[in-house]
Every structure is written in C-alpha cells, then in structure tokens.
Design an enzyme around this catalytic site. Structure first.
Site, PDB file in Angstrom:
ATOM      1  N   ARG A 160      -1.891   3.409  -0.264  1.00  0.00           N
ATOM      2  CA  ARG A 160      -1.629   2.372  -1.095  1.00  0.00           C
ATOM      3  C   ARG A 160      -2.929   1.744  -1.878  1.00  0.00           C
ATOM      4  O   ARG A 160      -2.910   1.373  -2.983  1.00  0.00           O
ATOM      5  CB  ARG A 160      -1.122   1.047  -0.272  1.00  0.00           C
ATOM      6  CG  ARG A 160       0.374   1.359   0.306  1.00  0.00           C
ATOM      7  CD  ARG A 160       0.966   0.553   1.051  1.00  0.00           C
ATOM      8  NE  ARG A 160       2.464   0.621   1.182  1.00  0.00           N
ATOM      9  CZ  ARG A 160       3.228   0.073   1.986  1.00  0.00           C
ATOM     10  NH1 ARG A 160       2.956  -0.927   2.749  1.00  0.00           N
ATOM     11  NH2 ARG A 160       4.560   0.311   2.058  1.00  0.00           N
TER      12      ARG A 160
ATOM     13  N   TYR B  83       5.903   2.157  -6.976  1.00  0.00           N
ATOM     14  CA  TYR B  83       6.011   3.055  -5.917  1.00  0.00           C
ATOM     15  C   TYR B  83       5.098   2.977  -4.843  1.00  0.00           C
ATOM     16  O   TYR B  83       4.111   1.888  -4.938  1.00  0.00           O
ATOM     17  CB  TYR B  83       5.582   4.622  -6.562  1.00  0.00           C
ATOM     18  CG  TYR B  83       4.471   4.954  -7.159  1.00  0.00           C
ATOM     19  CD1 TYR B  83       3.342   4.219  -7.321  1.00  0.00           C
ATOM     20  CD2 TYR B  83       4.549   6.181  -7.933  1.00  0.00           C
ATOM     21  CE1 TYR B  83       2.310   4.539  -8.172  1.00  0.00           C
ATOM     22  CE2 TYR B  83       3.659   6.608  -8.948  1.00  0.00           C
ATOM     23  CZ  TYR B  83       2.159   5.827  -8.873  1.00  0.00           C
ATOM     24  OH  TYR B  83       1.047   6.310  -9.718  1.00  0.00           O
ATOM     25  N   GLU B  84       5.091   3.735  -3.676  1.00  0.00           N
ATOM     26  CA  GLU B  84       4.208   3.343  -2.575  1.00  0.00           C
ATOM     27  C   GLU B  84       4.844   2.100  -1.752  1.00  0.00           C
ATOM     28  O   GLU B  84       3.546   1.499  -1.284  1.00  0.00           O
ATOM     29  CB  GLU B  84       2.768   3.565  -2.670  1.00  0.00           C
ATOM     30  CG  GLU B  84       2.356   4.973  -2.728  1.00  0.00           C
ATOM     31  CD  GLU B  84       2.299   5.783  -1.558  1.00  0.00           C
ATOM     32  OE1 GLU B  84       2.581   5.170  -0.415  1.00  0.00           O
ATOM     33  OE2 GLU B  84       2.574   7.108  -1.721  1.00  0.00           O
ATOM     34  N   GLY B  85       5.915   1.686  -2.053  1.00  0.00           N
ATOM     35  CA  GLY B  85       6.241   0.214  -1.602  1.00  0.00           C
ATOM     36  C   GLY B  85       6.259  -0.585  -2.670  1.00  0.00           C
ATOM     37  O   GLY B  85       5.046  -0.780  -3.252  1.00  0.00           O
TER      38      GLY B  85
ATOM     39  N   GLN C 236       5.163  -5.155  -0.644  1.00  0.00           N
ATOM     40  CA  GLN C 236       3.862  -5.560  -0.159  1.00  0.00           C
ATOM     41  C   GLN C 236       3.531  -6.953   0.123  1.00  0.00           C
ATOM     42  O   GLN C 236       2.845  -7.385   1.272  1.00  0.00           O
ATOM     43  CB  GLN C 236       2.712  -5.115  -1.321  1.00  0.00           C
ATOM     44  CG  GLN C 236       2.736  -3.894  -1.603  1.00  0.00           C
ATOM     45  CD  GLN C 236       2.325  -2.844  -1.003  1.00  0.00           C
ATOM     46  OE1 GLN C 236       1.255  -2.790   0.044  1.00  0.00           O
ATOM     47  NE2 GLN C 236       3.136  -1.595  -0.847  1.00  0.00           N
TER      48      GLN C 236
END
Lengths: 619, 619
Positions: free
Chosen positions: A296, A440-442, A447
């Site tokens: 992240r 992306y990546e959450g 978050q």
C-alpha cells in the site's frame, strides 16, 4: 531542469527532517553512510531519467499485446528492466543473504520515487516481484526458497499477488479458487483470478504467483483462505522448467498504465496446476496483511511520483509558455507578454501542486522511516510505537497519495491548457496512469474502513493517542518561534477538529448509530490526511525558517529588504523560502477548512442510508 | 433502466421548479404547450439512446483520422448526424424564418442533455455549427446569409469558431492572423489556427469558419480584432462551390473526445483565402462575447451530461454488482452477499453524484430559462434583470459544470472499482471526455476572472445585489416550513460567507492588494457555485417536501412509520424523498464547509505571489 523528482526536496526530507543518516548508528545499517545513500539516489535518478523515462510514453502508446496466450510488454521496456535488475535495485533493501544490498528501506523507497515518476507501468513488474519474493522469504520452506526466491530477488524471474476474482474484489473472503491436498504436501490449484498485474509477460522466463485459495473443506470467508506459491513453470529436481498449467486468458484494456500487463489467469484449466502452501493453512489473510503495508505504501508512492513529475513538468511549462500580460498591465495591449508563471491563478495552481507534492513526499518517507525504526528497534516498546505509527500511516499514504496525486495531475493538465489534453505532452498520461491508484491494493473506501474500523480502534485507541502525543511534542518546539505562530494556530485548530471527530466516532461506534463512522470513514480519512500533511509541512517550515535565518545572518541581512535580496540571489535561501510558502499554502488554504470538514462529518446526516433505493432514480 | 438522463428529474426542474410552461403565455412562444415540450423531450431521448449512444464507444475507439489533408470522423457518426439534422434538432430554438422550430431555448437545451450524455464528441459538430450560424444571422449581410446560413441551420453544412492560435490561447488579443482588405469589401485571410473543433471533417460537404483576425493596421490587442466568415468552399454566383484555400494541417491526439476532430487550420497558405467581415471592423471581441454565453453554457451542459450518464451508470452498476455482506454482518462469513449499493461508502458516493448532478441540472436550466426570459421580457428592467442573472450564472455554469462533472465521473470510476478503469465499461470514457471541459471555451481560471473582474464589478455590483435579492425573496417562502429550518440555517450561513468574501474582494480591489481577488478568483467562483447549487437544491427540497406531504395526506399517513411505508411503495413519494436527500447531502456535506472556504480566501495569503521563482524548485 530535471522533471521527475525534486532531489533537493527529497534530501531535505531525508537529511534535514528525518535525519536518516542516524540510522547508520544501528548495527543493522552500520556499514552505510550518508555518502552511500547519496550515491544510490544519484544512480537511481540517472537510471530513471536516462532509461526509464524515455520508454514511458512509448509504453503508453504501444501497450501490452496478448497473442496466443502470451503477453508482450512494450518492446522498449526490456532494456531498462534488465539494467534495473543488473543494478540490484529490486533487492536494494533486502538481506545480503538473499542477494540484497541491505540498505535502509527508506533509501530504497526514495529510489522508488525516481523510477515511479519515470515509468510507473514498468516499475510495477519488479515491484510485484519484490512483494512475492518477500513473502517467500518469510513463509517458504528452504527448498522452495532455493528453487525460486533468489531468482526473484535478482529480477531474473517475476512474481505476482493473485487475490482478485470476478466475484471477489473488495470482498476477498468470497473467493472460489480451490486447493486440493495431494497427500504429498502439495496442492492442486483450480480457479480464475482477474486483474493480476504482471500476471503474464515476456520480461522474465518464469513468473511465481502467490495465490489466495481455499483448501477443500476450509471455513467460509476470510478465515478459510490460504496462500500458495504457484509458479508458471515448476522447477523439477533436475532444475528444468516444467509447465504448471497456469494460463493467461487475456489482458485488460485500460485508461492508463498501458505498459503494465493486467491479466486474467486461469489456474488448473487442465487439472494440472500445482501449488505449495505458504505458512499455515487458513492463515492466508494474515500473511497477506503482513505484506500489505509495503504494497500500500508502494501505491502511495505511485501517487507521490505522478504528482512530483506532473508538478515539475507543469512548472517548467509555466516558466516557458509565454501568454498574456502581467496582471497590472491587463488593459495595455502593447504590454510585453510574460511566461504564465507570472499569472496569479497559475501560481496558485503551482503552489497547490508544490505543497501537496511536498506534503506527500514527507508522508511517504515518514512511513518508510518508521518501517526502518521497527527493524532497528532496541526494545519492544520502541518497536510497538513505530509499528503503531506505520499501521496508522499506511491507509493515509495509500489513499491520500492516490487521491491528492490525482488532483495534482489534474491541475497539471489545467496548467498546460489545451496542450495538456493532448498526448503531445506527458501530463495526460500521468493523469490516466494515476487514476488506478485509488482503486487497487484496496480501494480508498477500504483504506478508510481500515483506518476507522481497525487502526483507530486498535489497542483501545493507543495508536491515535501516540500520534497525538507525537504531534504535541513536536509542535511544542515550534511554539518558541513567533514566526510560526499564525500557522501553528491554524494547525492546532485543525488537529483539534480531527481529535473531536475521532472521539465522536468512538462514541457513535458504541451506539446503534455505528453506521455513522462507516458512512463518513472516507471524509474522516481525508481530514486525517490533511492534518497529517499539515503537521509534516509545518515541521518543514520550522526547519526551513531556522536555516533561512542562519543564511540571513551569514549575509548580515537584518531588514525585509535585505532579506528579500538574499532570497532573490541565494539558491539555498530561495529553497527554504519555498518550503515556508508550501507550509503557508497548506495551512491557509487547506487546514483553514478542517473545521468545516469535521463539522460536515459530525452532522451525522444519515440521508444517504435512509433514502429509498428508488429515490436514487426512477429511470 | 435508462442510463443517460433522469427524465423525471429533468421534468421536475422544468415543470415543478421553473414552470417553463408559463413561457407559452408570451406571444413568442404562444404556439407551444407543455405537451409539445414533452413530445420533443421524448423524441430527443429516443434519438439519443437509439442512435447516438451506440456510437459513443465506437467513436472513442476509432477516433478521427487525418488522411491527405482530409479528416474522417468515425464511420458510425454519419447516420446519427443525418438523423439529428433531419429531425431539425440543430435549429430547434431558432426563428422559423431561418428554418428553425422556434422552441424556447430551455427546451432545446434540455434536449441537448440527452444528446450530450449519449455522445458528446458527435454533438460538438452541430453544436459549433449552431454558434457560427447564429453569428451569421446576427452580423451577416443578406447575401451571405442567403448563401451560407440556411444550410448551416439545417446542418447540411458545418461551422466553427476559430479563435486559438499557437501563441494566442487565453491571450486571444495576441493573435497574428491577418486580414488584408481587397478593396471590394472582402479580405484576404492569412494565418494559422489551432485546436479548432470540427475544423475539418466529412460529415458535411462544406464548413463555414468564423475566424478572428486583425485587419492590417488595426490596433494591437483585443481592440484590433475583427471577425470574418471564411468558408472552406466559397459559393460562387452560379451556386457552385469553389476552393477557398483553407487547409487542415493535422489533428490532435487527445485524452478523450476522440470522435471530435480537433484541427490545425491554415488559412491562405497559397494566398487565396477570402473572408467576409462580420459586423464592424475591430468589433470582433464584442461579437464573440455575444455568442460566448451560449457557448459556455454548452460546455457546462457537457459537464452536466457526463455527470448524469456517469451517475446513472454507476447507480445501475451499484444495484447489480454483488460484493460483500451488509455492514451489520461484516464478521459473519456465511452472511448473504448483497449489491454494493447497500454499502454506506458506496451510498455516500452515489449521494454525492446524485446531489451534484441534480444541482448542476437545475443550474444549467435556470441559466437557459433566464435566456428565454431575456427574449420575452416586456420591459427594459425585466430584460436587464434576467440578462444580469445570465451574465452572473454563465461563468459558474461553465466552471462548476466542468469541474463538478469531472468529479462525478471520477466517482463513477471509483464505484465501478477495477472495472471502471477498463474500457469494457463506459465510465472511463466519460472521465476522459469530460476533462477537456475545464479547459476550452475559456479555461476555468478565465471564467473566474470573468466573474470577479467583470461580472461582480458590473453596474456597481448590481448583478450580485440582484442575485442576493433573488435568494432572499425565494428563501423567505421556505422559512414557513419548519422541516426546512436546519437546512436553511446552513444555507443562510453559507450565503452570508459568500457575501462577506464578495465585499472583501470589493474592498481589496480598491487597494494596492488588488492582486488578492485575482489570486483567489477561482476559489471564489467555486464558493459561489457551491452556494448557488445550494439555493437551487434547497428550492427543490421545498417543492418536494410539499408534494411529499400531499402524497402522505392522500394516503392518510400521519406518523413516521406510515410515511415510510408510503415512500417505500409509492414511486412519486420515493422520488420526492430522493430530492430532499439530495438537498440534505449538499447542505450537510458541502455548505457546512462554505465558511471554511471563505476563511481560506480571506486569509489573503500572498505567498503564492511572493515566493521567488527559484523557490518553486531548484532542479
């Protein structure tokens, strides 16, 4: 003019704000020195500018091609990728025992800024490899490490993280990929993954996938997820590569990052895909989370890097593009034409970009610094403290980096005017490439839930309390400087607003209005980010102010006029004056609005929840 | 579900908020009726959905092609363009004497929303033709009108506006295109124009350009600019088309609106380009400004239309995409999966999109309505009043439409997640297409200068005073409804903040700090826009509340539970409840922040002006 990273500002963060050379006092980094850090930065900049950047637009235009189940990356990517691997950049901060160089993470991360600004799509390949390699290092058996890991850390082979499925994106617990034990410790893997960055490409001969799957009979949801090493080609006992039934079903056509292959991967279409369990069964989520912080932060770095490049390009353009007359002479048709940097509206946009970029840079490197401090911590308390900072900062790095980075790219397009909208100039690509970072990546919504639902609640709010303590102790120093007073007052008020909302969420969370903190988690994260950047920029202004007055003293400049002359003629003074201007912009233009943002959240308006679904639209 | 325009909301604006059917009481529109308006809207929707929208993505993928000096638009554009012209849509609101249908402008503008949402790149061709045709109608000789105008209003021939040059974008006064009198009343035109939308294409056999140029010997700057009709092909006395030395030098490759040909045009490369003066010499800027209001409103409509389509697509996606469990069951892995519209963060994003889109729709149609009221005004006072509203609203329509529209498109991408970033779904195109709107027809920075430097100052601030009076009188009605009280309080405070900043600017403008209003013109415009949308949404909530309580009364629903049951089962009630939710969102989430925005501006921080140029970056 260099257009990727403001190295002077980067070094300010590293050496004047965070004093990273002090890391060399710890045994782990005792072989390093500031000179070695500088040399690494210089080399990274050179490689990024000379080899990465020239392929950025080419990669955007050419894109990846899917042919006969294989994926070709843009032709021009091969050379810089090779040079990157040969330079040992991939494992720069890893143990020498895995072929790494053992640099502090913050220095490696600082180098990332150059490469990311120069060609993000290309950097994604080694970036994902690194995450997979680290996972293997931590959870793999010596045999698997021997077979796969070293070639990953060197970049000879690629790596990926395979989480997303068509029905399991944010809801990863819903995944369907199956793992069937074979009795010999290995598993048959079967399932389809989508949106897999670097899932198939021709930069490396092999690709090692880390695949989330559910072992037959495991519990539903996230508690039944395990993680498997699934190479595209298995290494047999003779060291030969053997096909492992991992096939690419196609690539996505996307708004940006065209040079990054986003793949559909089919595991075990022919029932012959073998996987090796990493760590214990059903611990896949915990293991992934272990890797998540760096992944992240890496996405946050993307936002910073795009912002940095977009700002510097726009700045150069604004200095060179002649258009219009000075504002005092607007009505004089014969007035000389000036570069657009002279127009107040353009300067305001540039200041927004400068202030945002510098704030993000400080944020990302602070997070990286805390990761190093976790590594070198000499007591449990110290480690916990820094780990707590990291845990709190990561969702902010990822979300603020991507959102604010995008905003900076958008502003760059605006500064370029019509030209910014064309592919003749680079800013349109920055904008398009940057957009994915909020997803992306959450997603950034995830978050925000991570921040509100996990991080703030952790250890009865200890992480937040420690952050407040950090702010209080740091700003106590600033109070002695009367020139900081006005900015400090605004910061104090903004920080107080954040504390109020945090308490408010804490109370709501215990009532039947627990929906409210969830509903307003993202605005809360944004406010948190504003205040955090405010603290970092204020801190920078404090340092810059001191240095600036040292320079004034050296020049015997005692009044405003003399000081202005120093700033106009001395580059260091100009730099520090610029740092103070960045902080002023953030305090006066952003943090003055913090109370309003807090107020908006604390209205607790539940109409978004209460509106009947048909009320959204009847059409 | 229809995915372009929320017709129910559009009709709410037209008939429940603005009561546009009352326009039919004026002689000019006496032949019209609400039924005829509805029929037009229905036909526009049908054509937009069935013929325009299917070509939108095709046009994006195919783009325009430049071959041998000619430009080919996407093949699929020809049919909808023909149908559009045949339907008489181009001159829908123009005089029957030029072949128009004589509809009120607001109805024509309402139809624009459908076409713009369906395929903006395609709509630009007739959109620009219309502006050029109107100019010819107002300033052309009968002979020129006879030769060129009718074919433009019918769409048989195209039209453009040629302002921008490589060295004259925002600084149009710096243009170099020359016009040399030929002694016979005609002029030789020589120069290059860039970024000319629809400058060359194969939709029509001829294109009539309106070209800004300087007559030899005319004064420098904007005061020496004249405007010329320069057809691609001249009509000779026998009615034949004769080449006029207007050549296309190439087209731009852009982030979006790929189907719109953005051309470099060379006038008189061979010294044989003839132009006809429109109006008087050196009055070109004034004439252009005459056309500007509609052109800028048209760009605002682009922002609204993209927002509308992006919102409705995201809403449909959110209703259909199943992902995750209800928030109450987050920890239950066996919980049923639900559509993402059930997640608070998604609902918050949808509410932002809904509220913004509806606010923009009300804003655009209010401006259009005022334009009609100028037309039908029975006294000078009435005309001046409505013209003043128009003048004040236009920069807000253009800037808020484009900026907020872009923000809505960005949010749509976020709602779609990873899919939103791919070209598989339509929202990535909306985002890319929308970005240009903040740049062309005067950048949003220019709009802000227009508002602060011209509109607010006009007639000693009378326009602003009239706007405040409008707000005061309108909201006086709302005060009688206690359910409006909380929203009204927030609105009042926000409106007061705007008034304060306006006064503050007025004072600064008279001092040597006159840079301050220029520096913060754009944030001021944004605040103005927030408050204006707030007023319009509050107005809508007031109407909706009344209608909702009528429905409650019809159903004998006297308590909360009974009322909720009505909203859940009655579509009209759901719609009105949705309108109230939109207003609440804007008041509670946006206008609560107005005071902070005002405060940011009134810090008067001049550091963006004072920072030394080297302070921006030394690199």
């Amino acid at each position: 003019m260099k257009l990727l990273v403001d190295v002077r500002d980067l070094k300010f963060v590293l050496y004047e704000q965070l004093n990273v050379e002090d890391l060399c006092k710890y045994p782990l980094f005792s072989e390093y020195s500031k000179e070695m850090f500088d040399m690494a930065l210089e080399q990274a900049e050179k490689l990024a500018e000379q080899e990465f950047y020239p392929t950025n637009k080419k990669g955007d235009k050419e894109g990846c091609r899917f042919e006969n189940g294989l994926v070709k990356v843009p032709e021009s990517f091969h050379r810089p990728y090779r040079l990157y691997c040969e330079g040992g950049w991939l494992a720069m901060a890893d143990d020498p025992e895995v072929g790494g160089q053992g640099f502090p993470f913050i220095i490696s991360n600082a180098c990332v800024e150059f490469f990311a600004a120069a060609n993000w799509a290309l950097l994604m390949y080694p970036g994902l490899t690194h995450g997979a390699a680290r996972l293997l290092k931590k959870y793999g058996t010596p045999e698997l490490q021997e077979k796969y890991m070293y070639k990953m850390f060197s970049g000879e082979w690629g790596g990926t993280m395979c989480l997303t499925e068509a029905g399991a994106g944010s809801d990863v617990g819903n995944l369907r990929t199956r793992a069937v034990p074979q009795g010999d410790g290995t598993y048959k893997i079967e399932g389809q993954k989508i949106f897999i960055s670097s899932g198939m490409h021709d930069l490396t001969e092999n690709i090692v996938h880390m695949v989330l799957a559910r072992i037959e009979g495991a519990p539903k949801g996230t508690k039944g997820i395990s993680i498997f090493l699934v190479p595209r080609f298995l290494v047999d006992d003779n060291g030969n590569l053997v096909d492992n039934d991992v096939n690419c079903g196609g690539i996505e056509h996307k708004m940006g990052i065209h040079g990054s292959a986003t793949c559909v991967l089919n595991f075990g279409e022919n029932g012959k895909c073998l996987g090796y369990l990493m760590g214990e069964p059903n611990k896949g989520m915990r293991i992934m989370f272990d890797m998540m912080n760096e992944a992240r932060l890496f996405v946050g770095m993307q936002g910073l890097a795009h912002a940095s490049a977009a700002y510097l390009h726009a700045l150069q353009y604004a200095r060179e593009r002649v258009q219009g007359t000075p504002v005092e002479k607007m009505k004089d048709p014969g007035a000389e034409r000036v570069a657009i940097i002279n127009h107040p509206d353009v300067r305001r946009m540039l200041m927004f970009m400068k202030s945002s970029t510098e704030g993000l840079r400080a944020l990302m490197h602070l997070a990286a610094y805390c990761l190093d401090r976790v590594q070198v911590a000499e007591t449990d308390e110290e480690r916990d403290l820094y780990q707590g900072y990291v845990d709190l900062l990561i969702p902010i790095c990822k979300s603020m980096g991507s959102d604010l980075g995008f905003r900076v790219c958008e502003t760059a397009v605006q500064v370029y005017g019509g030209y910014g909208y064309t592919s003749e100039y680079p800013v349109d690509q920055f904008l398009r490439d940057c957009k994915i970072a909020s997803i992306y990546e959450g997603t950034n919504g995830i978050q925000a839930l991570d921040l509100v639902g996990r991080k703030i609640a952790m250890k009865r709010g200890l992480l937040f309390k420690n952050a407040v303590k950090f702010s209080t102790e740091l700003t106590a120093k600033f109070r002695k400087n009367y020139r900081m007073r006005e900015m400090l007052e605004i910061y104090d008020e903004a920080a107080e607003s954040l504390i109020q909302v945090t308490k408010f969420f804490g109370l709501k969370g215990m009532t039947d209005e627990f929906h409210v903190p969830i509903l307003y988690a993202k605005p809360y994260l944004d406010l948190f980010g504003d205040v955090t950047l405010g603290l970092l920029l204020l801190w920078q202004a404090y340092i810059a102010d001191r240095k600036l007055y040292e320079i004034y003293a050296d020049h015997g400049a005692k009044d405003d006029k003399a000081r202005q002359a120093v700033v106009a003629s001395n580059r260091s003074a100009a730099f520090y004056a610029g740092k103070i201007a960045s902080a002023k912009f953030w305090m006066f233009q952003v943090l003055t609005q913090a109370a309003g943002k807090a107020r908006a959240i604390m209205t607790s308006d539940k109409s978004p929840l209460e509106i009947p679904e048909e009320g959204f639209a009847l059409v």
